[in-house]
Design an enzyme around this catalytic site. Structure first.
Site, short mmCIF file in Angstrom:
data_model
loop_
_atom_site.label_atom_id
_atom_site.label_comp_id
_atom_site.label_asym_id
_atom_site.label_seq_id
_atom_site.Cartn_x
_atom_site.Cartn_y
_atom_site.Cartn_z
N ASP A 12 0.93 -1.10 -0.02
CA ASP A 12 0.13 -0.02 0.01
C ASP A 12 1.06 1.27 -0.07
O ASP A 12 1.99 1.35 0.65
CB ASP A 12 -0.90 0.01 1.21
CG ASP A 12 -2.03 0.86 1.11
OD1 ASP A 12 -2.48 1.37 -0.12
OD2 ASP A 12 -2.58 1.27 2.30
N HIS A 29 2.41 3.78 -9.09
CA HIS A 29 2.10 2.37 -9.19
C HIS A 29 3.41 1.85 -9.98
O HIS A 29 3.73 0.46 -9.84
CB HIS A 29 0.72 2.07 -10.04
CG HIS A 29 -0.49 2.44 -9.48
ND1 HIS A 29 -0.69 1.82 -7.98
CD2 HIS A 29 -1.55 3.23 -9.43
CE1 HIS A 29 -2.01 2.29 -7.63
NE2 HIS A 29 -2.29 3.12 -8.41
N LEU A 122 10.18 -21.02 -5.34
CA LEU A 122 9.27 -20.05 -4.83
C LEU A 122 7.83 -19.96 -5.36
O LEU A 122 7.90 -19.91 -6.70
CB LEU A 122 9.81 -18.62 -4.84
CG LEU A 122 8.91 -17.46 -4.38
CD1 LEU A 122 8.54 -17.49 -2.78
CD2 LEU A 122 9.44 -15.98 -4.84
C1 IPE Z 1 -5.41 -2.58 -0.07
O1 IPE Z 1 -5.24 -1.41 -0.26
C2 IPE Z 1 -5.36 -3.33 -1.32
C3 IPE Z 1 -4.04 -3.62 -2.00
C4 IPE Z 1 -3.05 -3.25 -1.66
C5 IPE Z 1 -4.22 -4.08 -3.39
P1 IPE Z 1 -6.15 -0.20 -0.49
O2 IPE Z 1 -5.44 1.11 -0.48
O3 IPE Z 1 -7.16 -0.50 -1.38
O4 IPE Z 1 -6.87 -0.38 1.04
P2 IPE Z 1 -7.84 0.81 1.65
O5 IPE Z 1 -9.16 1.13 0.57
O6 IPE Z 1 -7.13 2.06 1.80
O7 IPE Z 1 -8.26 -0.04 3.13
C1 IPE Z 2 -1.94 0.20 -3.20
O1 IPE Z 2 -1.39 1.62 -3.39
C2 IPE Z 2 -1.85 -0.54 -4.41
C3 IPE Z 2 -3.08 -0.79 -5.01
C4 IPE Z 2 -4.23 -0.54 -4.29
C5 IPE Z 2 -3.59 -1.19 -6.29
P1 IPE Z 2 -2.54 2.56 -3.24
O2 IPE Z 2 -3.00 2.91 -4.66
O3 IPE Z 2 -3.52 2.01 -2.38
O4 IPE Z 2 -1.93 3.81 -2.74
P2 IPE Z 2 -2.42 4.90 -1.77
O5 IPE Z 2 -2.85 4.24 -0.35
O6 IPE Z 2 -3.68 5.81 -2.19
O7 IPE Z 2 -1.44 5.88 -1.51
MG MG Z 3 -4.01 2.62 -0.49
#
Ligand code: IPE
Ligand code: IPE
Ligand code: MG
Length: 224
Positions: A12, A29, A122
């Site tokens: 995240d 990303h 792995l």
């Molecule tokens: C969780 O992250 C999903 C992934 C890392 C793929 P999110 O950024 O979507 O989670 P919330 O919505 O903040 O809980």
């Molecule tokens: C996690 O990073 C990756 C995915 C959910 C695809 P985020 O896109 O949720 O990044 P933040 O949390 O908004 O910074």
């Molecule tokens: Mg996020």
């Protein structure tokens, strides 16, 4: 010292990183993919057998279309460019989640899974369109349809992780303390590490620090 078989990661913080450094969530990303490669390398080095990466949740469809398309494009290109290398490194790729994507991506995912199916060094479980509540409901439906007894083993058998031991540790980067519908059943006894750094800033040193801490944690499993 605790042995490690399985590390699960909620990757995240990409969006925030992208906005901070390049004024675009999508740039985050892209940068996050480099971390994925670093962490895979280090996981192999540490001789860990299973790595589960949360890449897209069933809730992430609520994001703008442009971001979703960008993410799946990144994944497509990653698979096209890297699957040969992953295969050479004896890595097995398994998708956990509802495989309902574009025809092109569905095909690519199936191809990547088939190609690496026999690999042993792995196993990477890529959680893609994954939701733990969906996974559990689906397991209960299968049990009921097949008129099977309900117990811990039979439930585990119908989960998407049925070939993977439960995670020894969960890491969530991005300075947020929640599970976001990830592996609710499987994490029942995992050690949980919340990391402040955003995913693109996370590196092998940070990873090793967590592994070291995990190895020295007293795991009780209810005992004293
Ligand atoms: C969780 O992250 C999903 C992934 C890392 C793929 P999110 O950024 O979507 O989670 P919330 O919505 O903040 O809980
Ligand atoms: C996690 O990073 C990756 C995915 C959910 C695809 P985020 O896109 O949720 O990044 P933040 O949390 O908004 O910074
Ligand atoms: Mg996020």
């Amino acid at each position: 010292m605790n042995p490690i078989n399985h590390v699960a990661i909620i990757m995240d913080g990409n969006g925030r990183w992208g906005l901070k450094h390049k004024k675009s969530r999508n740039a985050g990303h892209k940068a996050g993919l480099n971390t994925v490669e670093k962490i895979i390398k280090e996981t192999i080095k540490q001789k860990i057998k299973f790595l589960t990466l949360y890449a897209f949740s069933t809730e992430n469809w609520k994001r703008p279309k442009r971001e979703i398309n960008y993410l799946f494009n990144l994944l497509e290109n990653f698979l096209i460019n890297k699957i040969e290398e992953l295969n050479k490194q004896n890595i097995k790729l398994k998708i956990i989640g509802i495989k309902k994507f574009t025809k092109k991506l569905n095909k690519l995912l199936i191809h990547s899974e088939k190609k690496t199916f026999k690999n042993k060094r792995l196993q990477i479980n890529l959680a893609l369109n994954y939701g733990s509540k969906y996974e559990l409901v689906n397991a209960f439906r299968c049990l009921s349809k097949n008129k099977e007894k309900i117990n811990e083993n039979s439930i585990s058998k119908y989960l998407l992780t049925n070939d993977t031991p439960d995670p020894d540790l969960l890491i969530r980067t991005g300075n947020t303390k929640r599970l976001s519908n990830f592996l609710l059943w499987q994490l029942a006894y995992s050690e949980i590490f919340f990391e402040r750094k955003l995913w693109p800033d996370f590196n092998d040193k940070d990873y090793n620090k967590i592994i070291k801490k995990f190895k020295n944690t007293k795991r009780n499993f209810g005992k004293i």
